[in-house]
Design a protein around this motif. Structure first.
Motif, mmCIF file in Angstrom:
data_model
loop_
_atom_site.group_PDB
_atom_site.id
_atom_site.type_symbol
_atom_site.label_atom_id
_atom_site.label_comp_id
_atom_site.label_asym_id
_atom_site.label_seq_id
_atom_site.Cartn_x
_atom_site.Cartn_y
_atom_site.Cartn_z
ATOM 1 N N VAL A 1 0.849 -1.190 0.000
ATOM 2 C CA VAL A 1 0.000 0.000 0.000
ATOM 3 C C VAL A 1 0.885 1.241 0.000
ATOM 4 O O VAL A 1 1.825 1.341 0.790
ATOM 5 C CB VAL A 1 -0.926 0.016 1.235
ATOM 6 N N ASN A 2 0.562 2.165 -0.897
ATOM 7 C CA ASN A 2 1.267 3.441 -0.962
ATOM 8 C C ASN A 2 0.265 4.549 -0.652
ATOM 9 O O ASN A 2 -0.857 4.529 -1.164
ATOM 10 C CB ASN A 2 1.877 3.647 -2.353
ATOM 11 N N THR A 3 0.644 5.501 0.182
ATOM 12 C CA THR A 3 -0.279 6.550 0.599
ATOM 13 C C THR A 3 0.193 7.920 0.133
ATOM 14 O O THR A 3 1.379 8.144 -0.104
ATOM 15 C CB THR A 3 -0.431 6.571 2.133
ATOM 16 N N GLY A 4 -0.758 8.818 0.005
ATOM 17 C CA GLY A 4 -0.503 10.210 -0.340
ATOM 18 C C GLY A 4 -1.543 11.076 0.344
ATOM 19 O O GLY A 4 -2.250 10.629 1.242
ATOM 20 N N GLU A 5 -1.652 12.317 -0.083
ATOM 21 C CA GLU A 5 -2.607 13.232 0.549
ATOM 22 C C GLU A 5 -3.202 14.170 -0.490
ATOM 23 O O GLU A 5 -2.560 14.507 -1.482
ATOM 24 C CB GLU A 5 -1.931 14.045 1.655
ATOM 25 N N ILE A 6 -4.446 14.564 -0.220
ATOM 26 C CA ILE A 6 -5.119 15.604 -0.993
ATOM 27 C C ILE A 6 -5.687 16.608 -0.004
ATOM 28 O O ILE A 6 -6.477 16.249 0.864
ATOM 29 C CB ILE A 6 -6.233 15.048 -1.887
ATOM 30 N N MET A 7 -5.258 17.856 -0.124
ATOM 31 C CA MET A 7 -5.818 18.939 0.675
ATOM 32 C C MET A 7 -6.762 19.752 -0.199
ATOM 33 O O MET A 7 -6.451 20.028 -1.364
ATOM 34 C CB MET A 7 -4.729 19.856 1.231
ATOM 35 N N VAL A 8 -7.900 20.128 0.359
ATOM 36 C CA VAL A 8 -8.911 20.846 -0.418
ATOM 37 C C VAL A 8 -9.314 22.109 0.338
ATOM 38 O O VAL A 8 -9.742 22.035 1.500
ATOM 39 C CB VAL A 8 -10.157 19.975 -0.676
ATOM 40 N N PHE A 9 -9.169 23.263 -0.321
ATOM 41 C CA PHE A 9 -9.705 24.525 0.173
ATOM 42 C C PHE A 9 -11.003 24.801 -0.576
ATOM 43 O O PHE A 9 -11.026 24.798 -1.811
ATOM 44 C CB PHE A 9 -8.728 25.678 -0.070
ATOM 45 N N VAL A 10 -12.068 25.053 0.163
ATOM 46 C CA VAL A 10 -13.373 25.295 -0.453
ATOM 47 C C VAL A 10 -13.909 26.630 0.042
ATOM 48 O O VAL A 10 -14.017 26.859 1.262
ATOM 49 C CB VAL A 10 -14.381 24.175 -0.111
ATOM 50 N N GLY A 11 -14.227 27.497 -0.900
ATOM 51 C CA GLY A 11 -14.870 28.776 -0.596
ATOM 52 C C GLY A 11 -16.150 28.923 -1.392
ATOM 53 O O GLY A 11 -16.588 28.000 -2.085
ATOM 54 N N GLU A 12 -16.749 30.087 -1.307
ATOM 55 C CA GLU A 12 -18.000 30.307 -2.036
ATOM 56 C C GLU A 12 -17.804 30.246 -3.542
ATOM 57 O O GLU A 12 -18.711 29.840 -4.267
ATOM 58 C CB GLU A 12 -18.590 31.671 -1.643
ATOM 59 N N ASP A 13 -16.633 30.645 -4.027
ATOM 60 C CA ASP A 13 -16.431 30.708 -5.471
ATOM 61 C C ASP A 13 -15.097 30.099 -5.896
ATOM 62 O O ASP A 13 -14.564 30.443 -6.947
ATOM 63 C CB ASP A 13 -16.514 32.162 -5.961
ATOM 64 N N PHE A 14 -14.547 29.200 -5.106
ATOM 65 C CA PHE A 14 -13.288 28.577 -5.508
ATOM 66 C C PHE A 14 -13.112 27.237 -4.824
ATOM 67 O O PHE A 14 -13.661 26.968 -3.751
ATOM 68 C CB PHE A 14 -12.092 29.484 -5.192
ATOM 69 N N VAL A 15 -12.346 26.380 -5.502
ATOM 70 C CA VAL A 15 -11.871 25.114 -4.950
ATOM 71 C C VAL A 15 -10.390 25.012 -5.286
ATOM 72 O O VAL A 15 -10.001 25.163 -6.455
ATOM 73 C CB VAL A 15 -12.616 23.902 -5.544
ATOM 74 N N ILE A 16 -9.565 24.789 -4.281
ATOM 75 C CA ILE A 16 -8.136 24.610 -4.495
ATOM 76 C C ILE A 16 -7.765 23.225 -3.978
ATOM 77 O O ILE A 16 -7.986 22.905 -2.808
ATOM 78 C CB ILE A 16 -7.308 25.673 -3.759
ATOM 79 N N THR A 17 -7.237 22.402 -4.843
ATOM 80 C CA THR A 17 -6.814 21.062 -4.453
ATOM 81 C C THR A 17 -5.291 20.990 -4.506
ATOM 82 O O THR A 17 -4.672 21.383 -5.499
ATOM 83 C CB THR A 17 -7.413 19.988 -5.379
ATOM 84 N N VAL A 18 -4.712 20.494 -3.426
ATOM 85 C CA VAL A 18 -3.259 20.346 -3.317
ATOM 86 C C VAL A 18 -2.974 18.865 -3.112
ATOM 87 O O VAL A 18 -3.363 18.289 -2.091
ATOM 88 C CB VAL A 18 -2.690 21.168 -2.150
ATOM 89 N N ARG A 19 -2.302 18.262 -4.077
ATOM 90 C CA ARG A 19 -2.059 16.816 -4.032
ATOM 91 C C ARG A 19 -0.602 16.537 -3.707
ATOM 92 O O ARG A 19 0.304 17.170 -4.246
ATOM 93 C CB ARG A 19 -2.443 16.188 -5.377
ATOM 94 N N HIS A 20 -0.398 15.553 -2.822
ATOM 95 C CA HIS A 20 0.943 15.091 -2.474
ATOM 96 C C HIS A 20 1.015 13.592 -2.751
ATOM 97 O O HIS A 20 0.116 12.840 -2.377
ATOM 98 C CB HIS A 20 1.260 15.355 -0.998
ATOM 99 N N GLY A 21 2.089 13.171 -3.388
ATOM 100 C CA GLY A 21 2.237 11.767 -3.744
ATOM 101 C C GLY A 21 2.181 11.574 -5.246
ATOM 102 O O GLY A 21 1.710 12.442 -5.998
ATOM 103 N N SER A 22 2.666 10.428 -5.681
ATOM 104 C CA SER A 22 2.744 10.146 -7.120
ATOM 105 C C SER A 22 1.457 9.591 -7.690
ATOM 106 O O SER A 22 1.342 9.400 -8.893
ATOM 107 C CB SER A 22 3.880 9.148 -7.386
ATOM 108 N N HIS A 23 0.470 9.310 -6.854
ATOM 109 C CA HIS A 23 -0.792 8.762 -7.333
ATOM 110 C C HIS A 23 -1.928 9.701 -6.921
ATOM 111 O O HIS A 23 -1.706 10.764 -6.357
ATOM 112 C CB HIS A 23 -1.022 7.372 -6.726
ATOM 113 N N GLY A 24 -3.155 9.281 -7.218
ATOM 114 C CA GLY A 24 -4.322 10.070 -6.810
ATOM 115 C C GLY A 24 -4.621 11.236 -7.717
ATOM 116 O O GLY A 24 -5.177 12.250 -7.270
ATOM 117 N N SER A 25 -4.276 11.143 -9.008
ATOM 118 C CA SER A 25 -4.572 12.222 -9.934
ATOM 119 C C SER A 25 -6.074 12.492 -9.991
ATOM 120 O O SER A 25 -6.891 11.570 -10.009
ATOM 121 C CB SER A 25 -4.052 11.867 -11.329
#
Length: 375
Positions: free
Chosen positions: A146-170
């Protein structure tokens, strides 16, 4: 309106507290075509930047600041900005533009966070642990499962910002699936957050199914005729990898419960029902992992029991042969003392008689041990 005025309007900064930050943004304002996925307005970490209006993708023209300004002026639609392992410098301008909290920005850049949901003013910050199954020809004591990574998500009224860490999880395939369902995408940034959570949890289920195949192979090997010779390191390795999977899955229960039950400004009540469905899927994954852990414990105990039984079998065989060999050893030891007056030393049939007695005694012992299953 001046450049500083435009930026102040976009970032929502007040006249007193924001002019210095606005000026800094104006000085380094990038002029890059965001519609091209391979180019980045703030560095190579930007994977994509897309604007959506009423569930439809809108062609992007201009830089990031212009894009956000148009969305906020129209008060319709939202921006989805995707990044992969940004540095502090690359994320600094984005944090200023969207007025992100410094603590959330630090977590997004540094990674290695537990799954969680935090609210910073009108912005929601969520952390998801991603997992993927590592293919291998044969499970060994050092195989990565098993290989793990992370996805951070910022959610506002008019935006979504996704920050991905790791080589997978596109998130590229997920974006395409959402764009194929405009009705769901029209529900806003919260719909994207739900889609990401659902995508992550579905990966949990896929990985648990793949891990089950490895567990089945180990179980079959342990309970085969040569089960005692199975390398226990394979079982321990599976338990270690399963523990890594558990660390990714188990902590997500509470954040999903919060998203599905507590009132949150950027998550509409109709979206919360979707999070409850994701929570059900997560519960299934957690139950599977708990069952796998118990099963591996049972397999390990069965393997240790088989090793103990095999050792006992070997000890019984050694003991039986030692008893058989003890008969001629004792007789030969007596006659090897070379006393002058010993019975049958000068008898013609003494030697054959002694050999016959030894053979008979050994035969009786051998037969008895065979009957009792010791040999």
């Amino acid at each position: 309106m001046s450049m500083a005025g435009n930026l102040r309007k976009v970032t929502g900064l007040g006249r007193v507290g924001g002019l210095r930050k606005v000026a800094r943004l104006a000085r380094r304002r990038p002029r890059v075509d965001l519609s091209h996925h391979a180019r980045s307005p703030l560095g190579t970490s930007v994977v994509n930047c897309v604007t959506y209006k009423e569930g439809a993708r809108i062609p992007v023209d201009g830089d990031l600041v212009d894009t956000v300004e148009r969305v906020r002026d129209s008060r319709d639609g939202f921006v989805w900005l995707g990044l992969h392992e940004p540095s502090d410098h690359e994320f600094e301008g984005i944090a200023d533009l969207f007025d992100l909290h410094p603590l959330a920005v630090e977590d997004a850049v540094e990674a290695h966070q537990r799954p969680k949901v935090e609210r910073y003013g009108e912005t929601l910050f969520a952390v998801f642990k991603t997992v993927c199954y590592v293919e291998h020809e044969e499970l060994t004591a050092t195989s990565e499962v098993v290989n793990t990574g992370e996805i951070m998500v910022f959610v506002g009224e008019d935006f979504v910002i996704t920050v991905r860490h790791g080589s997978h999880g596109s998130l590229g395939p997920l974006r395409e699936e959402l764009e194929a369902d405009p009705a769901q995408l029209a529900k806003g940034p919260a719909a994207v957050l739900h889609a990401i959570a659902d995508h992550v949890v579905d990966d949990y289920l896929s990985v648990t199914d793949a891990v089950q195949s490895d567990i089945d192979l180990v179980e079959t090997a342990v309970f085969s005729e040569s089960g005692a010779r199975v390398d226990p390191g394979r079982i321990y390795q599976l338990k270690r990898e399963l523990l890594e999977l558990k660390r990714a899955v188990a902590p997500l229960g509470r954040p999903l419960e919060e998203l599905s039950t507590r009132p949150i400004q950027v998550v509409a009540p109709e979206i919360q029902a979707y999070f409850r469905d994701v929570s059900d899927h997560l519960l299934r994954a957690k139950e599977q992992i708990a069952a796998f852990d118990e099963l591996l414990n049972s397999i390990l105990q069965a393997h240790l029991a088989q090793v103990t039984v095999a050792q006992n079998e070997d000890m019984r065989k050694i003991t039986a042969w030692a008893a058989v060999i003890a008969v001629p050893t004792m007789v030969c030891g007596v006659y090897g003392m070379n006393f002058e007056h010993m019975p049958e030393l000068h008898w013609k049939f003494g030697y054959p008689l002694v050999m016959g007695v030894i053979a008979a005694a050994c035969g009786v012992l051998y037969r008895g041990f065979r009957r009792n299953g010791w040999l």
